[in-house]
Enzyme design. Structure first.
Site, short mmCIF file in Angstrom:
data_model
loop_
_atom_site.label_atom_id
_atom_site.label_comp_id
_atom_site.label_asym_id
_atom_site.label_seq_id
_atom_site.Cartn_x
_atom_site.Cartn_y
_atom_site.Cartn_z
CG ASN A 4 2.42 -6.28 -6.58
OD1 ASN A 4 2.20 -7.04 -7.52
ND2 ASN A 4 3.63 -6.05 -6.12
CB CYS B 203 -1.28 -5.09 -1.08
SG CYS B 203 0.06 -4.58 -0.02
CD GLU C 74 -2.16 -9.71 -0.42
OE1 GLU C 74 -1.87 -8.64 -1.00
OE2 GLU C 74 -1.31 -10.43 0.12
CD GLU D 63 6.35 -2.40 -6.53
OE1 GLU D 63 7.31 -1.96 -7.19
OE2 GLU D 63 6.44 -3.33 -5.70
CB CYS E 242 1.33 -6.59 4.48
SG CYS E 242 -0.02 -5.64 3.77
N1 THU Z 1 2.68 -6.69 -1.47
C1 THU Z 1 1.45 -7.19 -1.74
O1 THU Z 1 0.94 -7.07 -2.86
N2 THU Z 1 0.79 -7.84 -0.75
C2 THU Z 1 1.26 -8.00 0.52
O2 THU Z 1 0.56 -8.53 1.38
C3 THU Z 1 2.61 -7.54 0.86
C4 THU Z 1 3.34 -6.81 -0.19
C5 THU Z 1 3.37 -5.96 -2.53
C6 THU Z 1 3.48 -4.48 -2.27
C7 THU Z 1 4.73 -4.13 -3.06
O3 THU Z 1 4.33 -3.83 -4.39
C8 THU Z 1 5.56 -5.39 -3.07
O4 THU Z 1 4.69 -6.43 -2.66
C9 THU Z 1 6.75 -5.35 -2.13
O5 THU Z 1 6.37 -4.97 -0.85
#
Ligand code: THU
Length: 160
Positions: free
Chosen positions: A62, A73, A75, A64, A112
């Site tokens: 991930n 994300c 995935e 940010e 998610c």
């Molecule tokens: N996140 C993912 O990388 N994958 C997911 O399926 C859900 C959330 C990350 C996004 C963000 O950087 C952190 O987790 C918190 O939401």
């Protein structure tokens, strides 16, 4: 009025030693992918790894941004990496995990909805299922035979 339902089926694996070697390596690759995560805001570091049909591994983590909705994300990043670096090669399986600095994640981490939709369309496009392995730092590993197994009613491109 009719009641309708969908079910979701997966396997729970208690010990890593019960996994075949290639899947064990995939799981370790997802843990390694966490090292590339950039998650200074949520501190929730996610790693994903994909095993391709040619035996290669592709990583995702991930990323940010101070403008929060821009977060990418793990995935999604893994699928785009596979699409660009291993174009035309089937993505056979994906492992997904996460780490947090102040607590142990003791259960599998579920992707998610947006990432599930991306994984489902990827498997439809390649005409082959993607086996998915979800796990925490401790606890069981959940194995889904396909992405559609955890998104039973995806938005379908045939609607367009
Ligand atoms: N996140 C993912 O990388 N994958 C997911 O399926 C859900 C959330 C990350 C996004 C963000 O950087 C952190 O987790 C918190 O939401």
């Amino acid at each position: 009025m009719k009641k309708r339902s969908v079910s979701c089926t997966w396997s729970e694996i208690d010990e890593r030693t019960d996994l075949p070697d290639d899947i064990l390596k995939l799981i370790q690759a997802a843990e390694t992918a966490i090292e590339n995560s950039y998650a200074p805001y949520s501190k929730f570091r996610v790693g994903a790894a994909a095993k391709m049909a040619d035996g290669s591994l592709v990583f995702g983590s991930n990323m940010e941004n101070a403008s929060f909705p821009l977060c990418i994300c793990a995935e999604k990043s893994c699928v785009t990496n596979a699409e660009n670096n291993k174009h035309g090669i089937i993505l056979e399986s994906m492992a997904i995990t996460a780490k947090h600095p102040t607590r142990i994640i003791d259960h599998p981490i579920s992707p998610c909805g947006s990432c599930r939709q991306i994984l489902v369309e990827k498997e439809q496009r390649q005409g082959a299922p993607i086996a998915v392995y979800l796990f925490g730092q401790t606890g069981p590993i959940w194995h889904f035979d396909s992405a559609e197994a955890f998104l039973p009613l995806p938005f379908d491109s045939n609607e367009l």
